[in-house]
Each structure stands twice: as C-alpha cells, then as structure tokens.
Design a protein around this motif. Structure first.
Motif, PDB file in Angstrom:
ATOM      1  N   VAL A   1      29.117  49.364 -41.234  1.00  0.00           N
ATOM      2  CA  VAL A   1      28.869  48.973 -39.956  1.00  0.00           C
ATOM      3  C   VAL A   1      28.373  47.271 -40.251  1.00  0.00           C
ATOM      4  CG1 VAL A   1      26.397  48.508 -38.514  1.00  0.00           C
ATOM      5  CG2 VAL A   1      26.656  50.777 -38.597  1.00  0.00           C
ATOM      6  N   GLU A   2      28.807  46.901 -39.815  1.00  0.00           N
ATOM      7  CA  GLU A   2      29.107  45.781 -39.966  1.00  0.00           C
ATOM      8  C   GLU A   2      27.499  44.914 -38.937  1.00  0.00           C
ATOM      9  OE1 GLU A   2      31.565  42.836 -40.875  1.00  0.00           O
ATOM     10  OE2 GLU A   2      32.970  44.665 -42.015  1.00  0.00           O
ATOM     11  N   GLN A   3      26.841  43.791 -39.493  1.00  0.00           N
ATOM     12  CA  GLN A   3      26.084  43.428 -38.786  1.00  0.00           C
ATOM     13  C   GLN A   3      25.733  41.640 -38.498  1.00  0.00           C
ATOM     14  OE1 GLN A   3      22.118  45.835 -40.231  1.00  0.00           O
ATOM     15  NE2 GLN A   3      23.536  45.071 -42.510  1.00  0.00           N
TER      16      GLN A   3
ATOM     17  N   PRO B   1      24.558  41.318 -44.279  1.00  0.00           N
ATOM     18  CA  PRO B   1      25.665  41.277 -45.236  1.00  0.00           C
ATOM     19  C   PRO B   1      26.228  43.465 -44.081  1.00  0.00           C
ATOM     20  CG  PRO B   1      24.077  40.475 -46.343  1.00  0.00           C
ATOM     21  CD  PRO B   1      23.535  40.685 -45.223  1.00  0.00           C
ATOM     22  N   ALA B   2      27.261  43.217 -44.368  1.00  0.00           N
ATOM     23  CA  ALA B   2      27.499  45.079 -43.887  1.00  0.00           C
ATOM     24  C   ALA B   2      26.806  45.705 -44.241  1.00  0.00           C
ATOM     25  CB  ALA B   2      29.363  44.901 -43.457  1.00  0.00           C
ATOM     26  N   LYS B   3      26.949  46.816 -44.348  1.00  0.00           N
ATOM     27  CA  LYS B   3      26.654  48.454 -44.667  1.00  0.00           C
ATOM     28  C   LYS B   3      26.828  49.415 -44.300  1.00  0.00           C
ATOM     29  CE  LYS B   3      22.630  48.779 -41.429  1.00  0.00           C
ATOM     30  NZ  LYS B   3      21.428  49.785 -41.807  1.00  0.00           N
ATOM     31  N   LYS B   4      27.171  49.996 -45.398  1.00  0.00           N
ATOM     32  CA  LYS B   4      27.397  51.643 -45.037  1.00  0.00           C
ATOM     33  C   LYS B   4      26.635  52.482 -44.687  1.00  0.00           C
ATOM     34  CE  LYS B   4      31.335  51.052 -49.197  1.00  0.00           C
ATOM     35  NZ  LYS B   4      31.718  52.212 -50.181  1.00  0.00           N
ATOM     36  N   VAL B   5      26.162  52.978 -43.117  1.00  0.00           N
ATOM     37  CA  VAL B   5      25.429  53.895 -43.069  1.00  0.00           C
ATOM     38  C   VAL B   5      25.713  55.134 -43.570  1.00  0.00           C
ATOM     39  CG1 VAL B   5      24.083  54.766 -41.016  1.00  0.00           C
ATOM     40  CG2 VAL B   5      24.770  52.374 -41.146  1.00  0.00           C
ATOM     41  N   TYR B   6      25.189  56.136 -44.155  1.00  0.00           N
ATOM     42  CA  TYR B   6      25.855  57.364 -44.187  1.00  0.00           C
ATOM     43  C   TYR B   6      25.177  58.227 -43.411  1.00  0.00           C
ATOM     44  CZ  TYR B   6      27.567  56.239 -48.659  1.00  0.00           C
ATOM     45  OH  TYR B   6      27.864  54.923 -49.666  1.00  0.00           O
ATOM     46  N   HIS B   7      25.626  59.928 -42.968  1.00  0.00           N
ATOM     47  CA  HIS B   7      25.399  60.204 -41.921  1.00  0.00           C
ATOM     48  C   HIS B   7      25.203  62.163 -42.678  1.00  0.00           C
ATOM     49  CE1 HIS B   7      28.930  61.020 -39.610  1.00  0.00           C
ATOM     50  NE2 HIS B   7      29.031  59.869 -40.332  1.00  0.00           N
ATOM     51  N   LEU B   8      24.462  62.733 -42.594  1.00  0.00           N
ATOM     52  CA  LEU B   8      24.951  64.001 -42.787  1.00  0.00           C
ATOM     53  C   LEU B   8      26.527  64.712 -42.229  1.00  0.00           C
ATOM     54  CD1 LEU B   8      21.372  66.344 -43.025  1.00  0.00           C
ATOM     55  CD2 LEU B   8      22.989  64.439 -44.558  1.00  0.00           C
TER      56      LEU B   8
END
Lengths: 187, 187
Positions: free
Chosen positions: A59-61, A65-72
């Motif tokens: 996810v670019e913000q 800084p950009a981040k990795k968003v985890y989901h189940l």
DNA sequence: GAAGACATGTAAGAGGTTACATGATTGT
DNA sequence: ACAATCATGTAACCTCTTACATGTCTTC
C-alpha cells in the motif's frame, strides 16, 4: 506453527495490518500476554505468507513510506479457529522476582523492602493502564463488550485477566511488605 | 550469568545438592516459578563450576550410583545475595490460554466452555497441591515460617504467591464461564 | 530378566533477544 | 541539519525443548 504466528493471526483476523502495525498492537493489546520484537515479526510474516496463511498487498501512502498490509486467507482463518478451540496445557509462569523471593532470607531486609516497593509502583502503574484501556473500550462500545461473539468481548476478558493478575500480584506484595515491616519496624 | 544459574544457586544455598537432586527440587519447589529440564541443568552446573560459583565432591553411595554433590563457594553465595537485592524489571507473562481468549470470538461457544472448564480443573488441582505443600511446611515448622531471616519464610511466600496466582486465574475462568453460560443457556 | 528409580551427560533445532543496517517522511 | 516516527529487514547469540545416549542399583 508456533504460538507467535497465532498471536499475529489473532490480530490480522480483526483487521488487515502491516508488520509495523502488528508491532504496535502487540505492544498495546496483546503485550500483556505475548511480548514480541520487530525482529521476530518480519521473518515470521514471511514464513506465514509462504505457508499460505496470509497474503499482502503493498500500500503506497502519501505522507508515509509504503507498507505491506497483510490479511488472512481462508486457510489462515481456519488455522486460527482450530488453534483457539484446541486444548491448551496450562503454562508455568516464569517470574524472576518470585524466584528472588525464594532467596529473600539471604537479603538485607531494608533492601528487600525497597525492591518490593519498587515492584508495587510498577504493578500499580500497569494495573492503572489496563483499567484505563478497559474503561475506554467500555465507553466506546458499551454493551457490545458483553457479547461473546464480538471481538470486543475477547478484548475485555483479556484485559480483565491482566487487571486480575496485577491485583493478585499487588495483594501478594502488600502481604510480604507487611510481614517484613513487622519484623523490622521503622524501615 | 543467566536466571537459571541463580535458580540453581538458590537451591544449593539451602543445602548441598547433586544435579539430580536439583532437578527434583526445581520440579517440586521452584517449579511454579522456573521450570527446567535435566539437559539444561548439567551443562549449567559445569559452567558455574568453571566460574567458581560452586564446587563439587563425588559422593559414593552404597545403594545408589555415585553422584556429584555441589555446594556454594563464597563467590557463589555473594553472587546470589547480590542478585537477590538487585532491582528486577517486572516480567510480562506469556500465557497461551489467555492469548487464545483474545480470539475467543472466533470459537464455537460450546467448545470454548469445554476448554475453560478443562483449565478450571487444571488450576484447581494446582492450587490444591500448593496449599497442601504450604500446610505441610506449616505443620513441620510452625512459627518459623514467619521469620523473614529463615529460608522457610521465603518458601512460604513463594507458595502463597503461587496459590494467589491460581486463585486469581480461577476467579477469571469462573467469570468468563458465567458470561458464556449466560449467552448460551443450557451448555 | 525387566521395569523403574537414580544419575549424568551430548546434540540438534526452535524460539527469543540484542545488535546491526537501511531508507522514507515529517516536524523543528 | 537533526530528531522522531514510520517501515522493513538480517545476523549473532543465548535460552530452552526434544531427542539421543549411557550406565548403576533395587525391586519384582
């Protein structure tokens, strides 16, 4: 699958999170029952992703800084549900201060008292934090805290556990302090 | 110097012991606050002997294999005393069952109740054991349990801690069980 | 002679802590 | 510029668990 990975799943199950978010939440919410460092989180997330328990999107913000968003994944949710309903062998606590108490007879009573009072301050502080958190939840969510199917119910019982633990710890500290004071009046 | 080595010193300070004795005593006495395996004890004793904290003599026995009986050196006693009177940073508990409670909202309430009742049995059992041990101490030693300079005082407060812990745990389990029962009558 | 308590070790691997390392972005 | 927060990783080391390994002595 170790306990840490379930702890992470527990949080991601409530809302998608980045590694950094997980670190914050582990400290604030799950902290009292499972402390963790970021150096453990990132490799663990990679392993869980390999195993297909979670997936992520970058996810670019704009202002961060950009981040990795985890989901189940479904597999992840199922693994978590499975773990939750499995029997658990009751743990043995590992508390260095209690271990020291076991050798208290060797200590100078004045110093011992000082240490016990330090602990008292520490645990009063912690109890206060947990109570404040629970009060905040109660204010925001009200009766939902009493619905066993709501995540808020789970949050509330975990907090009540933590408060009860501090309560018991404080009662014990107080007991020992009184015994020490009685043996050594005027300390 | 890790915490385990101090745990071992704590016991050797009360009476000279072999590695095997230490294992038994850790299980019975110190177990509730510091679980340990024999595979950790023997190498640790070797290290402590190298560091001059303990020494041993080989004791031949008539009806048993020979054993190494360890006793404290002055340095060992001093290290232990030093550690006991040092500030301790309060530990965070690491309890898998509480962690599971945090995801209880995902679980089938019937199964959840079953797990909580299992824990209840387990903790009732433990509380009983600690209470029995304390009662035995009280019977054997009487008022000496109240003398802070006696090792028995230390034993007694450690046991009271363990009993208080089980008590608090049971109160919490009961609380959650009642909430679950209320939401799901007839389980 | 087999089982069980007594007695002491080693090795491999998992889990956890501390330290090293890098880079973006915001506010001062 | 500098500090603070956001964000993600790796490496070395320590601790702990599990499994492997050996041998004595007693009791059944």
């Amino acid at each position: 699958m170790n306990t840490l990975s379930y702890a992470l799943l527990s949080l991601i199950a409530r809302a998608p999170l980045s590694g950094y978010d997980l670190l914050q939440q582990m400290k604030q919410r799950v902290g009292p029952m499972w402390p963790v460092r970021h150096s453990q989180i990132y490799p663990e997330l990679a392993r869980m992703e390999e195993q297909g328990l979670i997936t992520y999107e970058v996810v670019e913000q704009v202002e961060r800084p950009a981040k990795k968003v985890y989901h189940l994944t479904d597999a992840g949710r199922q693994a978590l549900r499975q773990w939750v309903t499995e029997p658990t062998q009751a743990n043995t606590l590992r508390d260095e201060f209690i271990l020291k108490a076991y050798s208290l007879w060797l200590a100078d009573p004045q110093q011992a008292l000082a240490r016990f009072r330090e602990q008292q301050q520490e645990h009063i502080q912690r109890r206060g934090e947990h109570e404040a958190t629970l009060a905040r939840l109660r204010q925001s969510w009200g009766a939902e805290l009493d619905q066993p199917r709501s995540p808020l119910f789970s949050s509330a019982i975990a907090l009540r556990y933590a408060i009860g633990y501090e309560q018991h710890y404080l009662a014990w500290l107080q007991q020992v302090i009184e015994a020490l004071e009685q043996a050594h009046p005027g300390a």
